[in-house]
Structure formats: structure tokens, C-alpha cells
Design a protein around this motif. Structure first.
Motif, PDB file in Angstrom:
ATOM      1  N   ALA A 140       3.859   5.079  -4.202  1.00 17.52           N
ATOM      2  CA  ALA A 140       2.678   4.848  -5.043  1.00 17.52           C
ATOM      3  C   ALA A 140       1.994   3.539  -4.651  1.00 17.52           C
ATOM      4  CB  ALA A 140       3.083   4.819  -6.519  1.00 17.52           C
ATOM      5  N   ALA A 141       2.782   2.516  -4.319  1.00 13.02           N
ATOM      6  CA  ALA A 141       2.206   1.241  -3.879  1.00 13.02           C
ATOM      7  C   ALA A 141       1.471   1.409  -2.547  1.00 13.02           C
ATOM      8  CB  ALA A 141       3.303   0.188  -3.758  1.00 13.02           C
ATOM      9  N   VAL A 142       2.035   2.224  -1.646  1.00  7.79           N
ATOM     10  CA  VAL A 142       1.354   2.493  -0.368  1.00  7.79           C
ATOM     11  C   VAL A 142       0.014   3.178  -0.618  1.00  7.79           C
ATOM     12  CG1 VAL A 142       1.472   3.833   1.769  1.00  7.79           C
ATOM     13  CG2 VAL A 142       3.477   2.569   0.974  1.00  7.79           C
ATOM     14  N   LEU A 143      -0.019   4.124  -1.549  1.00  8.64           N
ATOM     15  CA  LEU A 143      -1.290   4.772  -1.899  1.00  8.64           C
ATOM     16  C   LEU A 143      -2.301   3.759  -2.422  1.00  8.64           C
ATOM     17  CD1 LEU A 143      -0.308   8.136  -3.670  1.00  8.64           C
ATOM     18  CD2 LEU A 143      -1.580   7.860  -1.531  1.00  8.64           C
ATOM     19  N   ALA A 144      -1.832   2.812  -3.214  1.00 10.25           N
ATOM     20  CA  ALA A 144      -2.729   1.776  -3.738  1.00 10.25           C
ATOM     21  C   ALA A 144      -3.324   0.967  -2.598  1.00 10.25           C
ATOM     22  CB  ALA A 144      -1.980   0.876  -4.709  1.00 10.25           C
ATOM     23  N   LEU A 195     -10.199   5.158 -14.500  1.00  5.12           N
ATOM     24  CA  LEU A 195     -10.696   5.275 -13.133  1.00  5.12           C
ATOM     25  C   LEU A 195     -11.947   4.447 -12.872  1.00  5.12           C
ATOM     26  CD1 LEU A 195     -10.299   6.561 -10.369  1.00  5.12           C
ATOM     27  CD2 LEU A 195     -11.572   8.554 -11.160  1.00  5.12           C
ATOM     28  N   PRO A 196     -12.963   4.472 -13.748  1.00  2.21           N
ATOM     29  CA  PRO A 196     -14.138   3.631 -13.486  1.00  2.21           C
ATOM     30  C   PRO A 196     -13.836   2.128 -13.553  1.00  2.21           C
ATOM     31  CG  PRO A 196     -14.624   5.356 -15.101  1.00  2.21           C
ATOM     32  CD  PRO A 196     -13.140   5.315 -14.945  1.00  2.21           C
ATOM     33  N   LEU A 197     -12.765   1.748 -14.257  1.00  7.41           N
ATOM     34  CA  LEU A 197     -12.445   0.323 -14.435  1.00  7.41           C
ATOM     35  C   LEU A 197     -11.519  -0.194 -13.343  1.00  7.41           C
ATOM     36  CD1 LEU A 197     -11.747   0.421 -18.296  1.00  7.41           C
ATOM     37  CD2 LEU A 197     -13.885  -0.216 -17.148  1.00  7.41           C
ATOM     38  N   THR A 198     -10.509   0.585 -12.992  1.00 14.52           N
ATOM     39  CA  THR A 198      -9.496   0.107 -12.058  1.00 14.52           C
ATOM     40  C   THR A 198      -9.646   0.675 -10.654  1.00 14.52           C
ATOM     41  OG1 THR A 198      -7.949   1.910 -12.560  1.00 14.52           O
ATOM     42  CG2 THR A 198      -7.878  -0.041 -13.987  1.00 14.52           C
ATOM     43  N   GLY A 199     -10.406   1.767 -10.536  1.00 16.64           N
ATOM     44  CA  GLY A 199     -10.457   2.466  -9.264  1.00 16.64           C
ATOM     45  C   GLY A 199      -9.177   3.248  -9.031  1.00 16.64           C
ATOM     46  N   LEU A 204      -0.381   1.456 -11.475  1.00 18.58           N
ATOM     47  CA  LEU A 204       0.184   1.748 -12.797  1.00 18.58           C
ATOM     48  C   LEU A 204       1.299   2.780 -12.696  1.00 18.58           C
ATOM     49  CD1 LEU A 204      -3.060   1.813 -14.985  1.00 18.58           C
ATOM     50  CD2 LEU A 204      -1.188   0.153 -15.129  1.00 18.58           C
ATOM     51  N   ASN A 205       1.087   3.784 -11.862  1.00 19.70           N
ATOM     52  CA  ASN A 205       2.131   4.786 -11.687  1.00 19.70           C
ATOM     53  C   ASN A 205       3.374   4.169 -11.054  1.00 19.70           C
ATOM     54  OD1 ASN A 205       3.278   7.479 -11.597  1.00 19.70           O
ATOM     55  ND2 ASN A 205       2.891   7.441  -9.400  1.00 19.70           N
ATOM     56  N   ALA A 206       3.186   3.277 -10.097  1.00 21.03           N
ATOM     57  CA  ALA A 206       4.330   2.607  -9.470  1.00 21.03           C
ATOM     58  C   ALA A 206       5.162   1.875 -10.522  1.00 21.03           C
ATOM     59  CB  ALA A 206       3.858   1.643  -8.390  1.00 21.03           C
TER      60      ALA A 206
END
Length: 426
Positions: free
Chosen positions: A93-97, A167-171, A178-180
Motif C-alpha cells: 500500500a505504501a508503494v502504491l502511495a 479522495l478530493p482532499l488527500t488524493g 490510510l490503508n497501509a
């Protein structure tokens, strides 16, 4: 004071309460990431097919490696495997970020992460299932599974809703971070569990051919094979409502995106209802499975005849509830009626069937909807599910009758042997 209602009896156990709390947090984070990944791929490519390919990447490892994950779960201690899987998923999940924040325009790294996540799920998923069975006594496992369905449905609704707001706030990158973090909530819950209150399952010895042994067990256990086959048909032709609801909304019902959103919400509510109904049952039996599968198949057949959005949505509620009861009952019976040392490989087989049903059913129902229309597609799927249920009931009845006859014959055989051996003993 923990709830004493029979519907929530699994929550009487300290370890399960921790597991349930961590589960809903983790599922919420997972669905936030699902929405983020789908949206990221869609904005990069503008192609819904590209989104679907990422789902295939996640499901493929389960089909190929699931039984190896089951063999590991049966042999290794479950807690370390669960923690390792959570750390791996957090890292992905961090890699996706990082990918999202870097602003790249290639979907290849996203597909690579999806494939790696599928491998982690394939190898770690059976251990997760075994661990979930160890936090409650066997008598409360069906109830825990039913409550898990409620938590999954609730987490899905929360995750999709929160993702839409955030999504509009954090992208997309913020959703992935957050999922990580949610995976560390699961690790913390595992660390806080009381070792003395675990209901440990017997493991298998380390031996060559563990995967082949698991496959042989499934193929040589007729009742389990029938249940898995029925689950495959129901999961492929009686599920995948993301496809048929979208086709009905865009086609005969002329309800558009708003109608599809309404149907999705009704379906999600139905899964919660189904979870409560399953949790309230003292026992989840094969008879309950067959009756529910039959009624759900009939309801699916009738749903294709519904003339308007409101009546079609009304049919979705019991269908969704029935789907949860079916899945919970199949999982409970497959696990509880199999040897402890084979539990991980049975869980893996269930996961492989589920992945195969999604891979087969989605494209097949899509093709049927395009070729014959969504109404006929629902009818074909419903009739097929009813026929498969009746066939499964017939086969299981014959197997049950044969077992009864064998049980009645065995004492007579033993008496004959004793009579023949008596002179020799004398």
C-alpha cells in the motif's frame, strides 16, 4: 459487558472482539484502496478494461498458488504468518502511495503491485482463515463467520463512502497511506490477544507432497467436492451482480448511473441483512444451504422479469441476503467437517473456487447480457443455479443414504468377523 444475545455470541470471546474490531478497520481501508486504485487506473488510461485487468492480476495468484498457501497454513504457526502478511500488504500500500504521489503515467507498476498483493493473499489468506477459526471455539465459528460477513459489508460501505469524501482532499496517495496504517491495527489486535484463550487447531506434519495431499483430500471427499462445485456455479452465474445490475440499469430499466448507485446500495444492505440472519441461526446446515440456494436462484430468475427500478431493487435485497447465507454456510461446513490438519488447504480450495467464479462469471454474464440482453442473462443464470442446486441435493442425498447403509452394515460385518475368528481365538 459482552453481548449475550445468540446473534452476537461470538463477541463473548475477548480475542474475537479484538479480531472483529481490527477486521472492520482493515476492510474499510481495503475498500478505500480499491476505489483509489480503480480511479487512478481509469484516470491514467480512460479504459474500464484496464481496471478489469488489475482485478485479474489480483485473482490469478490465488488460482495458481492458493493450495501452496493452504499447505503453509496447515504446517506453520498462524500468528507469525498473519503478521508477516499484514506487513507485506502495508508495504505494498505504501508503494502504491509513492506511485500515486510521483505522478507517473504508466499502469505497469500498479499492475505489478496488484500481482504482488495477489501473491501475498494467496500465500497468507489460508493462514488468516485458520487464525480466524482459532479465536473462537468450534461451536461459535459459524456465528463468527456470519458476523464477519456483516463486518465486511459494513466495511465496504464505509470504505467506499470515506474514499468518496477523502479522495478530493488527500488524493489517491492519501487513501493508500490510510490503508497501509490499517494493517498495523490488525497487528496490534493480534498482539493484544490472550494466548490462553486461543482454540488451536491441530497442524500437519512437515512432509513432501502436502499440496498434492490437499488436492487428493478434496477430490476424494464427495460431499466437499459437491459443495465446491455448487459454490462455483452459484458464484459465477448467481453472483457478479456488478455486471448484471449495471447492464439492467443502463439497458431495460433506463436508470443510468444514479440507478446503478441505488441498486448497489440496496445490494449492500441486503448483505448486512443476510449476515444477521446467518448469525441468528444456531446451526448452519447443508439443508439450509440447499433451500437458500434454491430460493435465491428462483429470485434471480424472477428479477429479470421486473419491469421497473423499484421492483428490481426489491428483488436485489433477498438475493443479496441469500448470497451471504450461502457463502457463510459453505465456508462453515467445509471447515468444521474437515480435519483440523487439512483446514488451511480446505480454506485455500474455497478461495480458489471464489476466484475462479469471479474470473469465469463476470465475463460470461457480460457476454450473455450483450448477446441476449440482461433480462435473459439473469434468467439463464437463475435457472442454471436452480438446476445445479437440485442436482447437488440429489447427489448429497444419495451420498447420505450410502453412508447410512454403510453404518448399518458395519456392525453385521463386525459380528460375522468375530464369529469366524472365535474358533481361532479358542
Amino acid at each position: 459487558m459482552p453481548p449475550r444475545s445468540s446473534t452476537f455470541r461470538a463477541l463473548r470471546h475477548h480475542n474475537y472482539r479484538l479480531w472483529a474490531g481490527a477486521d472492520i478497520v482493515s476492510v474499510t481501508g481495503t475498500w478505500m484502496q480499491v476505489l483509489g486504485v480503480n480511479w487512478l487506473i481509469l484516470t491514467m488510461t480512460g479504459s474500464a478494461t484496464s481496471v478489469g485487468l488489475s482485478l485479474v492480476m489480483q485473482a490469478l495468484p490465488t488460482l495458481l498458488l492458493g493450495m501452496w498457501g493452504g499447505a503453509l497454513a496447515d504446517r506453520l504457526p498462524t500468528r507469525p504468518v498473519v503478521v508477516a502478511a499484514q506487513l507485506a500488504q502495508a508495504a505494498l500500500a505504501a508503494v502504491l502511495a509513492v506511485i500515486a504521489f510521483s505522478g507517473g503515467d504508466s499502469v505497469v507498476p500498479i499492475y505489478a503491485v496488484a500481482l504482488a498483493g495477489g501473491v501475498v493473499s494467496a500465500l497468507g489468506g489460508p493462514a488468516l482463515g485458520r487464525f480466524g477459526a482459532e479465536v473462537v471455539p468450534p461451536a461459535d465459528l459459524p456465528n463468527a463467520m456470519a458476523l464477519g460477513s456483516i463486518l465486511n459489508s459494513t466495511g465496504r460501505i464505509l470504505g467506499m463512502s470515506l474514499a468518496g469524501v477523502l479522495l478530493p482532499l488527500t488524493g489517491n496517495g492519501g487513501l493508500f497511506l490510510l490503508n497501509a496504517a490499517t494493517f498495523f491495527v490488525v497487528i496490534a489486535a493480534v498482539a493484544l490477544m490472550r494466548r490462553a484463550e486461543f482454540h488451536r487447531l491441530a497442524g500437519s506434519e512437515r512432509q513432501p507432497g502436502a499440496v498434492a495431499a490437499g488436492l487428493r483430500y478434496v477430490l476424494r471427499t464427495p460431499w466437499l467436492l459437491v459443495m465446491l462445485a455448487l459454490s462455483l456455479v452459484l458464484g459465477s452465474l448467481g453472483r457478479n451482480y456488478q455486471v448484471t445490475m449495471a447492464a439492467m440499469s443502463a439497458g431495460p430499466l433506463a436508470a443510468g448511473a444514479a440507478g446503478y448507485g441505488l441498486l448497489s446500495s440496496v445490494f449492500a444492505a441486503g448483505t448486512v441483512v443476510g449476515g444477521f440472519l446467518a448469525a441468528a441461526r444456531p446451526h448452519l446446515t447443508i439443508r439450509l444451504l440447499l433451500i437458500t440456494a434454491f430460493l435465491t436462484g428462483v429470485a434471480q430468475t424472477l428479477s429479470g422479469l421486473m419491469p421497473a427500478l423499484g421492483t428490481f431493487a426489491t428483488m436485489m435485497l433477498p438475493i443479496a441476503a441469500g448470497a451471504v447465507i450461502i457463502d457463510t454456510t459453505v465456508s462453515a461446513r467445509a471447515q468444521l467437517d474437515s480435519p483440523d490438519a487439512m483446514r488451511g488447504r480446505v480454506i485455500a480450495a474455497l478461495g480458489m473456487v471464489s476466484a475462479g467464479a469471479g474470473a469465469i462469471g463476470g465475463p460470461l454474464l457480460g457476454w450473455l447480457s450483450d448477446a441476449f440482453g440482461p433480462r435473459l442473462s439473469l434468467g439463464i443464470g437463475g435457472v442454471s443455479c436452480v438446476a445445479a442446486t437440485l442436482l447437488a441435493a440429489l447427489v448429497l442425498a444419495r451420498l447420505s443414504g450410502r453412508t447410512v447403509r454403510q453404518a448399518a452394515f458395519r456392525p453385521r460385518l463386525e459380528r460375522r468377523l468375530e464369529h469366524r475368528l472365535a474358533p481361532e481365538r479358542a
